[in-house]
Write a protein that holds these residues in place. Structure first.
Motif, PDB file in Angstrom:
ATOM      1  N   GLN A  28      31.228  54.570  29.813  1.00 34.77           N
ATOM      2  CA  GLN A  28      30.271  55.438  29.109  1.00 34.77           C
ATOM      3  C   GLN A  28      28.828  54.949  29.314  1.00 34.77           C
ATOM      4  OE1 GLN A  28      30.891  58.315  27.923  1.00 34.77           O
ATOM      5  NE2 GLN A  28      33.125  58.195  28.069  1.00 34.77           N
ATOM      6  N   THR A  29      28.644  53.634  29.273  1.00 35.19           N
ATOM      7  CA  THR A  29      27.306  53.079  29.505  1.00 35.19           C
ATOM      8  C   THR A  29      26.811  53.425  30.908  1.00 35.19           C
ATOM      9  OG1 THR A  29      27.793  51.248  28.023  1.00 35.19           O
ATOM     10  CG2 THR A  29      25.951  50.939  29.540  1.00 35.19           C
ATOM     11  N   GLU A  56      33.724  47.558  40.061  1.00 32.90           N
ATOM     12  CA  GLU A  56      32.773  47.156  41.101  1.00 32.90           C
ATOM     13  C   GLU A  56      31.638  48.171  41.234  1.00 32.90           C
ATOM     14  OE1 GLU A  56      33.694  44.280  42.550  1.00 32.90           O
ATOM     15  OE2 GLU A  56      32.377  44.038  44.279  1.00 32.90           O
ATOM     16  N   VAL A  57      31.996  49.440  41.088  1.00 31.42           N
ATOM     17  CA  VAL A  57      30.988  50.502  41.168  1.00 31.42           C
ATOM     18  C   VAL A  57      30.035  50.408  39.975  1.00 31.42           C
ATOM     19  CG1 VAL A  57      30.650  53.013  41.196  1.00 31.42           C
ATOM     20  CG2 VAL A  57      32.567  51.989  42.454  1.00 31.42           C
ATOM     21  N   GLN A  58      30.592  50.206  38.785  1.00 33.88           N
ATOM     22  CA  GLN A  58      29.764  50.076  37.579  1.00 33.88           C
ATOM     23  C   GLN A  58      28.789  48.899  37.698  1.00 33.88           C
ATOM     24  OE1 GLN A  58      32.952  49.656  34.766  1.00 33.88           O
ATOM     25  NE2 GLN A  58      33.399  51.859  34.712  1.00 33.88           N
ATOM     26  N   MET A 101      27.090  49.301  49.882  1.00 36.64           N
ATOM     27  CA  MET A 101      28.294  48.874  50.600  1.00 36.64           C
ATOM     28  C   MET A 101      29.370  48.403  49.624  1.00 36.64           C
ATOM     29  SD  MET A 101      28.329  49.349  53.723  1.00 36.64           S
ATOM     30  CE  MET A 101      29.884  48.448  53.837  1.00 36.64           C
ATOM     31  N   ALA A 102      28.942  47.711  48.567  1.00 31.26           N
ATOM     32  CA  ALA A 102      29.911  47.227  47.582  1.00 31.26           C
ATOM     33  C   ALA A 102      30.642  48.401  46.942  1.00 31.26           C
ATOM     34  CB  ALA A 102      29.209  46.380  46.523  1.00 31.26           C
ATOM     35  N   ILE A 103      29.926  49.508  46.759  1.00 29.58           N
ATOM     36  CA  ILE A 103      30.553  50.724  46.228  1.00 29.58           C
ATOM     37  C   ILE A 103      31.486  51.330  47.278  1.00 29.58           C
ATOM     38  CG2 ILE A 103      30.068  53.117  45.551  1.00 29.58           C
ATOM     39  CD1 ILE A 103      27.461  52.064  44.243  1.00 29.58           C
TER      40      ILE A 103
END
Lengths: 172, 172, 172, 172
Positions: free
Chosen positions: D16-17, D64-66, D107-109
Motif C-alpha cells: 500500500q505504501t 524487490e520491486v518495492q 534492472m533490479a525490477i
C-alpha cells in the motif's frame, strides 16, 4: 540517465570527490586494498599491498563505480540523520534482510570488470574480514548499510582487475 | 570461472578469433558500426562512421565481450547443425520467446560499459535497423538467435563507450 | 528471445526434463537442498532438509532457471565430448579463470529471487561444501564448468526464497 | 542486505505504501498499464487494459520491486528539495547522461521476471509514450530522474509477466 549531456564536474574532480566521501565515512583505501590482498594472496605469491592499492584506485576512476559510491554513501548519511521517509528509513537503519538495493549497487560496480568478481564479493561479504567487520558493528550509531557492500564490491573488482591484467583469474 | 588460471591463447589471438567468428557468421564490423551511428547520429552531429567502427573494435577487445560472442555464436552454429539436444534445440531454432539466455549474454556485454547502454540495446533490438533485420530473417535456414542480440549489445556498448569518452551521454 | 511465441513443450514437461538433466549429470536435488541447509541452518534453527528441498524444487519451476540449467549442462556435455570449437573448448575444459559466462548464467538464476542471494552464492562457490567439492574434482574426465556454478546459484536462490517466505533474510 | 531479519512493516502495508508513493508523485497505475498495453497490443489481440493493470499490480507486490520504487522516489524527492549533496545533486537535477544508477534500479525490477523484459524497457524508454513523456518534461521543477525509468521497468516487467502467464513472449 535520460537527459542532459553536459558535465559540470571534471573527471578528476569527480574522482577526488569520491575519495573524499570514502575517507569522510572512515574508510581508508589501504583497508580496501587489504581486502583485495586477502582475496588474492594465496593465488599470487608475489602480490604486494601496493599493487592491490593501485588496482583499487583504478577501479575508483570508473564513472559507474563513482556513481554507485556517491549514491550509496549519500543514502547512508541521510539514514544516519533520519532524513529518509518511513518505511525506507527503518529498512536502512536496521540494514534489513529483504532490502537488497545495497547489493544492486554493488553489482553495478562488479559488472564493470565482468562476472568473475562475483564470487569474491560474496565470499568477503559473508566472512567479513578487516574493515568489513568494523563497518558492520552497529553499536556506534553509524550506518553503513550501503558502504559495507560497496567496499566489498570495490575490493572484489580490484581482484578481477588484477586477474585480467595478469591474465590470471582471481581465486574462487 | 572456478579453475585453471593459465591462458593458452594470447590476448591478440583471442581478439582475432572473435573477429573471425563474427565474419564467418556473415556480419561485417562496419554493419555493427552503422548501428552505433544510427543510435548516435542525432546527438553527435560531428560523428563519423570511422569513429563508430573504432569504438566497436575497442568493445571487442574486452575479454568478457569475447567470451559472450564465442559462446553465443557456438550455440547458434550447433543449433543450425542440430547438434543440441531437445528441448533446447527447439527453443533456439524457433528463437522462442520465453528463452532469454540470449539477452543474458547481451547483458554481460552491456554491463562492461555500465548501465547507460541498456536503453539503446532495447531500442535497436525492437526497431531492428540494418543488419539486425537481416539476422532476424529466418527463411534461409540460418540461425542467429544469439548473434542478433549480441550484435545489438556490441553496437549499444560502442555507443556507451563513445559517450563516456566524449563525456556525453548516449541518447535515450 | 526475439521470435516465435508458441511453445511446443508443456510447462510440466520442461520441469521434468530439467530434473532429468540434473540427475543425468550426477547431482541429486537432495544435495542441492543440503547446500541450502548449510547456508541457513545457523539462522533458522527450526529449518529442515525437507523445507530446503521443497524450496529447491520451486526454484527449478521457474522458466528462467530452467533455461540456464539446460544451456549450461548442454555446454558442459559438449565440452566433455569435445564438440565445441577452439578456443572455446579449451576454456571450458580447463574451467579457465577469465571465462565468466558460467557466472553470467548463475546471475540469471539468482536475479529471479532478487539480489539478496548474491552473497550466499559467492560464499558457497568459494567454500565449496558438499556436492560442489565433488563437481570441482576434475580427475575423472567429467566437465562441470557450468553445473557447479548453477548448482550453487540454485541453492542460494532457494535460500532467498526461504527468506522471502519467512519474511526473514538469508544470512550474510 | 547484511543485517536484521525482523520486519516491522507487514507485506500488505508495504504494498500500500508503494502505491501511495507512486500516486503522490503524480503517476496513476492505469498510466503504467497503458504502457504495457502499448507494448503488447499488436501481439495479443485479445488483450485488455484491465489485464495489463492486474499484471502491473502483481509486479508491484514483489519486494524487490518495492525496494527499488521507494529508493528511487526518495532520491527524486530529495533532489527536488535540494537535500542531496554535490556533485550528486547536480547529476540528479540535470538527469545527467553518465549517471546510470536509475537504470541500475530498473534492472533490479526487470530481473525479477527474467531477461525477456529488457528489450521492451529499452524501447519505451527511448520512444517515451504516454506518461513517460510527461515525466521527462522538466519545465515544472519536478524531478523524476529515477521514476521515469522505474515506471518503464514496471510496465516492461508486467509485459514479461503477461508473456510468462500466457506462455507467449512479449514482443521484441
Amino acid at each position: 540517465m535520460t537527459g542532459s549531456t553536459q558535465n559540470c564536474v571534471s573527471e578528476e574532480e569527480l574522482y577526488q570527490t569520491t575519495l573524499q566521501w570514502i575517507a569522510k565515512r572512515g574508510v581508508e583505501l589501504k583497508e580496501i586494498a587489504e581486502l583485495t590482498f586477502f582475496l588474492q594472496k594465496d593465488y599470487l605469491p608475489s602480490l604486494t599491498l601496493e599493487e592491490c592499492l593501485e588496482n583499487v584506485k583504478q577501479v575508483l576512476k570508473k564513472r559507474e563505480v563513482q556513481n554507485a559510491v556517491l549514491t550509496g554513501i549519500q543514502l547512508d548519511m541521510l539514514a544516519e540523520r533520519r532524513q529518509l521517509e518511513e518505511p525506507l528509513l527503518d529498512m536502512l537503519v536496521r540494514d534489513e534482510g529483504l532490502y537488497g538495493i545495497d547489493e544492486v549497487l554493488s553489482m553495478a560496480i562488479l559488472n564493470v570488470y565482468g562476472s568473475i568478481g562475483l564470487t569474491n564479493y560474496g565470499y568477503i561479504d559473508r566472512v567479513k574480514p578487516g574493515v568489513l567487520k568494523r563497518l558492520n558493528d552497529k553499536h556506534d550509531g553509524e550506518i553503513h548499510t550501503f558502504l559495507d557492500d560497496i567496499v566489498g564490491a570495490i575490493a572484489a573488482s580490484a581482484s578481477s582487475r588484477l586477474a585480467h591484467n595478469r591474465k590470471q583469474a582471481p581465486p574462487d
